[in-house]
Design a protein around this motif. Structure first.
Motif, PDB file in Angstrom:
ATOM      1  N   TYR A   1       9.596   2.559   3.723  1.00  0.00           N
ATOM      2  CA  TYR A   1       8.460   2.969   4.555  1.00  0.00           C
ATOM      3  C   TYR A   1       7.243   2.125   4.188  1.00  0.00           C
ATOM      4  N   PRO A   2       6.431   1.606   5.077  1.00  0.00           N
ATOM      5  CA  PRO A   2       6.484   1.634   6.535  1.00  0.00           C
ATOM      6  C   PRO A   2       7.047   0.332   7.115  1.00  0.00           C
ATOM      7  N   GLY A   3       8.337   0.138   6.954  1.00  0.00           N
ATOM      8  CA  GLY A   3       8.970  -1.085   7.453  1.00  0.00           C
ATOM      9  C   GLY A   3       9.004  -1.168   8.962  1.00  0.00           C
ATOM     10  N   GLY A   4       8.678  -0.063   9.652  1.00  0.00           N
ATOM     11  CA  GLY A   4       8.672  -0.090  11.113  1.00  0.00           C
ATOM     12  C   GLY A   4       7.320  -0.454  11.680  1.00  0.00           C
ATOM     13  N   GLY A   5       6.329  -0.677  10.818  1.00  0.00           N
ATOM     14  CA  GLY A   5       5.053  -1.190  11.302  1.00  0.00           C
ATOM     15  C   GLY A   5       5.290  -2.564  11.889  1.00  0.00           C
ATOM     16  N   ALA A   6       4.615  -2.880  12.978  1.00  0.00           N
ATOM     17  CA  ALA A   6       4.891  -4.147  13.664  1.00  0.00           C
ATOM     18  C   ALA A   6       4.717  -5.333  12.717  1.00  0.00           C
ATOM     19  N   LYS A   7       3.593  -5.334  12.005  1.00  0.00           N
ATOM     20  CA  LYS A   7       3.326  -6.461  11.102  1.00  0.00           C
ATOM     21  C   LYS A   7       4.387  -6.546  10.016  1.00  0.00           C
ATOM     22  N   GLN A   8       4.782  -5.382   9.499  1.00  0.00           N
ATOM     23  CA  GLN A   8       5.739  -5.353   8.399  1.00  0.00           C
ATOM     24  C   GLN A   8       7.109  -5.838   8.871  1.00  0.00           C
TER      25      GLN A   8
ATOM     26  N   ASP B   1     -20.449   4.226   2.301  1.00  0.00           N
ATOM     27  CA  ASP B   1     -20.923   2.843   2.244  1.00  0.00           C
ATOM     28  C   ASP B   1     -20.019   2.020   3.159  1.00  0.00           C
ATOM     29  N   PHE B   2     -20.279   2.146   4.461  1.00  0.00           N
ATOM     30  CA  PHE B   2     -19.325   1.606   5.429  1.00  0.00           C
ATOM     31  C   PHE B   2     -19.300   0.086   5.462  1.00  0.00           C
ATOM     32  N   GLY B   3     -20.444  -0.518   5.176  1.00  0.00           N
ATOM     33  CA  GLY B   3     -20.480  -1.983   5.143  1.00  0.00           C
ATOM     34  C   GLY B   3     -19.494  -2.501   4.102  1.00  0.00           C
ATOM     35  N   LYS B   4     -19.556  -1.866   2.920  1.00  0.00           N
ATOM     36  CA  LYS B   4     -18.677  -2.301   1.837  1.00  0.00           C
ATOM     37  C   LYS B   4     -17.208  -2.043   2.214  1.00  0.00           C
ATOM     38  N   ALA B   5     -16.963  -0.875   2.819  1.00  0.00           N
ATOM     39  CA  ALA B   5     -15.592  -0.547   3.204  1.00  0.00           C
ATOM     40  C   ALA B   5     -15.048  -1.611   4.146  1.00  0.00           C
ATOM     41  N   GLN B   6     -15.886  -2.072   5.062  1.00  0.00           N
ATOM     42  CA  GLN B   6     -15.429  -3.103   5.993  1.00  0.00           C
ATOM     43  C   GLN B   6     -15.186  -4.419   5.269  1.00  0.00           C
ATOM     44  N   GLU B   7     -16.017  -4.678   4.272  1.00  0.00           N
ATOM     45  CA  GLU B   7     -15.801  -5.895   3.486  1.00  0.00           C
ATOM     46  C   GLU B   7     -14.439  -5.851   2.791  1.00  0.00           C
ATOM     47  N   TYR B   8     -14.016  -4.652   2.460  1.00  0.00           N
ATOM     48  CA  TYR B   8     -12.707  -4.506   1.826  1.00  0.00           C
ATOM     49  C   TYR B   8     -11.607  -4.295   2.869  1.00  0.00           C
ATOM     50  N   HIS B   9     -11.883  -4.726   4.076  1.00  0.00           N
ATOM     51  CA  HIS B   9     -10.895  -4.752   5.162  1.00  0.00           C
ATOM     52  C   HIS B   9     -10.377  -3.373   5.551  1.00  0.00           C
ATOM     53  N   LEU B  10     -11.284  -2.435   5.681  1.00  0.00           N
ATOM     54  CA  LEU B  10     -10.885  -1.094   6.099  1.00  0.00           C
ATOM     55  C   LEU B  10     -10.060  -1.142   7.382  1.00  0.00           C
ATOM     56  N   PHE B  11     -10.438  -2.042   8.305  1.00  0.00           N
ATOM     57  CA  PHE B  11      -9.769  -2.023   9.608  1.00  0.00           C
ATOM     58  C   PHE B  11      -8.385  -2.656   9.584  1.00  0.00           C
ATOM     59  N   ASP B  12      -7.959  -3.167   8.434  1.00  0.00           N
ATOM     60  CA  ASP B  12      -6.567  -3.614   8.317  1.00  0.00           C
ATOM     61  C   ASP B  12      -5.654  -2.465   7.935  1.00  0.00           C
ATOM     62  N   CYS B  13      -6.232  -1.370   7.531  1.00  0.00           N
ATOM     63  CA  CYS B  13      -5.431  -0.214   7.126  1.00  0.00           C
ATOM     64  C   CYS B  13      -4.704   0.325   8.349  1.00  0.00           C
ATOM     65  N   ILE B  14      -3.392   0.503   8.246  1.00  0.00           N
ATOM     66  CA  ILE B  14      -2.622   1.003   9.388  1.00  0.00           C
ATOM     67  C   ILE B  14      -2.436   2.512   9.295  1.00  0.00           C
TER      68      ILE B  14
END
Ligand code: SF4
Ligand code: SF4
Ligand code: SF4
Ligand code: SF4
Lengths: 184, 568
Positions: free
Chosen positions: B236-243, B395-408
């Motif tokens: 898991y999560p091998g069914g994610g498209a990217k994975q 601290d949303f700016g920092k979260a985005q810097e840590y690539h929050l939006f890559d989280c699936i």
């Protein structure tokens, strides 16, 4: 010795010319600080800050004439951002300047007499209508400033809170408490 | 043997798949009513095109797609529309959304429909058919399939069919592959044609040997060329498209990059099946396979009409009495349904009946001990503990810097966290806050623009008025000079009829005031000086429009008719 002197003079002249040129060529229009402050303000253009719009308030802040806690639509978040930007301490809202829930204006079209008074008051031209014609509000463009309410002679404008639906719903802050394990 | 690759991290939760794969897919009966949401896909909500009380046929469009990114919604069976209103839907918010309620008449009467031969049809027409048939990604993302099948030659090399189905409990794709492998592969051929893809790779987790065998057999039987069924490790999560793309092709799809740019496109197996039915038979997406499992007497897969209330569906499988909630999807990423009355949607791959015994309430969360176990399992190679920290601190700016939006939002981090922190909830909270802020910023920009335009307009109107006045005065003076004996007064209405010396004096004063005003007005606004020809043209155009409006207004004013009051 003399040659070195000339070289130095030459370099300084050249650099001076470059600097002078770039000062003209890359001249910054307007006050960048005002722009930055204006970018943080919510652009409701309501005048609750005591200035005729967000830009004038931004100018007043930049000049140091106004405090940063005067904009209710910006909320505490807005004050925090301004404090961050200007490198000053956070100031809580003063008396009677609490932020309100977001809303848009709504004209009761049966009652509207087409006087155009609200049209003239709207800072963002969010009202359409013409003399003696019924007026209406473009909800997507209304900032909720409430400036159109007072001028209406027949009191047909009301503020409708923006409800929550699936498109603008937000996740709550997780409230599962983090407990401390009793030390033994 | 094709060399396989690995993606970072992953976990091995208990699969619970055996329960629901013992019996074949059963056809769920037509329910007593259907609650069909009009927003079952990514993009704009479909617009209802039926009226309450109208009789509709099976397959008839009841919601037409609106805008570029949207999809059609259909009546799943024939019957009468009993309501078009806000009903609870399967959504995290638990908020209602616009639904069409349909009372089936039991006749199941089809609307006239027919298919096409995809080889003899233009790609744009095929895409249009998919859109009109409401075909969207059935793996859970419900992205309109027509929008995913834009391509040109040599752009996409590999079409990946996703049959991994990595999430525990869910077996709908497994059963579909076992029973309808042929149609899935035919659908894959349609997609291959649309994408100009060379090869088709079908990834299936190795805990589904029957499905793998069935698909392999179908590939051989129908002599599909350049098509390969590949068993991938169960993780898991091998069914994610990217994975899955990573495992099958070794291609790492970077953050913010579409896989199509790397030459790969990924579709779910069930989507391929629906593509085939929609193109070849003209059958819109009216039903889907749903796994009903968990706290039920006999877990099973059902072919369910879209809109079937979850209550009626779980009753078929014998939901036990101590069921306390329904989960749509799997235990890792699923949605807790707000009620049993919500309708099955295109995204509903599984309904898990939950009981306190099956899913005990999570123990209270403890502070993060920064063990970084979460980072070890994160398939997106993020630092979940940092994301948690920044999201918690808002601290949303920092979260985005840590690539929050890559989280699936796969939940692998929360699964291993020894402190049982509901990590994904924090990420979702942070994401929705950031979206809200972006919306606010956009609204503010619009308001700023409109406000500035208004100021400019007012300024210019002032100036125009002053100019007009000045001109009038000039004309008046000229007239005076021409006929010094004031017999008749040809002047505009604002001067009194009889001209006397006092009047000319007043006129002169007026003229002076106007001049001063005009001067002040011309001196002030900087925004109409030094305009580019383009801006001037723009202004001229606006002026022309305004003149027209003014003319219309003056006509309306000239009409002596009293203004019509608004219709009651
Ligand atoms: S109070 Fe109103 S006018 Fe003043 S800055 Fe805030 S939004 Fe703008
Ligand atoms: S419509 Fe009324 S409340 Fe809305 S922006 Fe205009 S004046 Fe403000
Ligand atoms: S697994 Fe949990 S406790 Fe460990 S670092 Fe991640 S969030 Fe912290
Ligand atoms: S939920 Fe997000 S952060 Fe956690 S493991 Fe999955 S991708 Fe990584």
């Amino acid at each position: 010795m003399i040659a070195a002197l000339w070289v130095m003079v030459g370099i300084s002249l050249l650099l001076g010319a470059v600097l002078g040129f770039s000062a003209i060529k890359f001249k910054v229009e307007g006050n960048p600080l005002v722009e930055k402050i204006d970018a943080v303000l919510p652009q409701t253009q309501c005048g609750q800050c005591g200035y005729p719009g967000c830009k004038p308030y931004a100018e007043a802040i930049a000049k140091g004439e106004a405090n940063i806690n005067k904009c209710p639509p910006g909320g505490e978040e807005g004050i925090r951002k301004l404090a961050d930007l200007l490198g000053v301490e956070y100031v809580p809202f003063g008396e009677g300047a609490a932020p309100k829930a977001k809303a848009v204006a709504f004209i009761d079209e049966q009652t509207c007499i087409g006087c155009t008074l609200c049209l003239q008051a709207c800072p963002v031209d969010a009202i359409v209508g013409a003399a003696k014609q019924m007026h209406t509000i473009i909800a997507s463009e209304c900032t909720g400033c409430e400036l159109c309410i007072a001028p209406c002679p027949v009191d047909c404008i009301s503020m409708q809170p923006i409800g929550e639906d699936i498109t603008n719903w937000k996740w709550d802050y997780p409230t599962i408490p983090i407990v401390q394990v009793a030390a033994r | 043997m094709r060399p396989l690759f690995k993606f970072h991290g992953g976990v091995h939760p208990a699969t619970h798949k055996a329960e629901s794969t013992r019996t074949p897919i059963a056809l769920a009966p037509i329910p007593t009513k259907l609650v069909i949401p009009l927003h079952q896909h990514v993009g704009n909500r479909a617009v209802p095109v039926v009226q309450v009380g109208e009789r509709v046929l099976k397959g008839q469009i009841i919601g037409r797609p609106e805008g570029r990114l949207s999809s059609a919604v259909h009546a799943s069976t024939s019957g009468t529309v009993s309501a078009i209103d806000m009903q609870l839907v399967a959504h995290h918010s638990g908020l209602p959304d616009l639904c069409v309620t349909l009372i089936p008449d039991g006749k199941d009467e089809w609307i006239a429909h027919s298919g096409v031969d995809y080889r003899q049809t233009e790609h744009t027409d095929l895409r249009h058919l998919l859109r009109q048939a409401g075909v969207v990604g059935l793996g859970g993302a419900v992205f309109p399939s027509d929008m995913k099948s834009y391509s040109h030659k040599h752009k996409i090399k590999t079409l990946v069919l996703n049959g991994a189905e990595c999430e525990p409990y869910i077996t709908c794709d497994d059963m579909l592959m076992r029973e309808r492998a042929g149609d899935i592969l035919r659908g894959a051929e349609v997609l291959r044609e649309l994408l100009y893809a060379e090869e088709v790779l079908i990834g299936i987790e190795d805990n589904k040997p029957e499905a793998i065998a069935a698909m392999q057999k179908a590939v051989l039987d129908d002599k599909h060329a350049h098509m390969e069924v590949i068993a991938v490790p169960t993780l898991y999560p091998g069914g994610g498209a990217k994975q899955l793309i990573r495992v099958l092709t070794g291609i790492e799809v970077a953050a913010g990059v579409r896989s199509t740019e790397m030459g790969v496109q990924c579709f779910n197996v069930a989507t391929a099946y629906c593509v085939w039915r929609a193109i070849t038979f003209g059958e819109p997406l009216l039903s889907r396979i749903v796994t009903v499992t968990g706290n039920v007497e006999h877990a099973q897969n059902y072919e369910v009409l879209l809109g079937t209330p979850v209550d009626e569906l779980v009753a078929l499988a014998g939901s036990r009495a101590d069921t306390n909630k329904h989960i749509m999807g799997g235990p890792m990423m699923g949605v807790d349904l707000p009620s049993g009355s919500v309708g099955v949607t295109k995204a509903t791959n599984c309904i898990i009946e939950a009981s306190p015994k099956l899913f005990p309430p999570p123990p209270p969360a403890l502070p993060c001990i920064r063990c970084t176990r979460c980072a070890d399992v994160c398939p997106a190679e993020l630092q979940p503990q940092e994301l948690f920290w920044f999201s918690k601190a808002k601290d949303f700016g920092k979260a985005q810097e840590y690539h929050l939006f890559d989280c699936i939002e796969c939940g692998a981090c929360a699964y291993v966290c020894p402190s049982q922190i509901p990590l994904v909830q924090y990420y979702r909270f942070a994401k929705s806050e950031i979206w809200q802020r972006e919306r606010d910023a956009q609204a503010a920009d619009l308001a700023r623009e409109r406000h500035e335009y208004r100021l400019m307009r007012i300024e210019r109107e002032k100036q125009e008025k002053a100019e007009r006045l000045a001109q009038k005065e000039k004309a008046a003076l000229a007239a005076k000079a021409a006929s010094p004996a004031p017999a008749v007064n040809p002047e505009p209405a604002h001067t009194s009829s009889a001209a006397d010396p006092d009047d000319t004096l007043q006129m002169r004063i007026d003229a002076a005031v106007a001049r001063a005003k005009a001067q002040a007005a011309t001196a002030q606004p900087k925004n109409v000086n030094a305009l580019t020809p383009q801006q001037q043209a723009e202004i001229a155009e606006i002026e022309a429009r305004r003149a027209k409006i003014r003319e219309m207004a003056s006509h309306a004013g000239a009409d002596d008719e009293p203004p019509k009051s608004n219709q009651g």
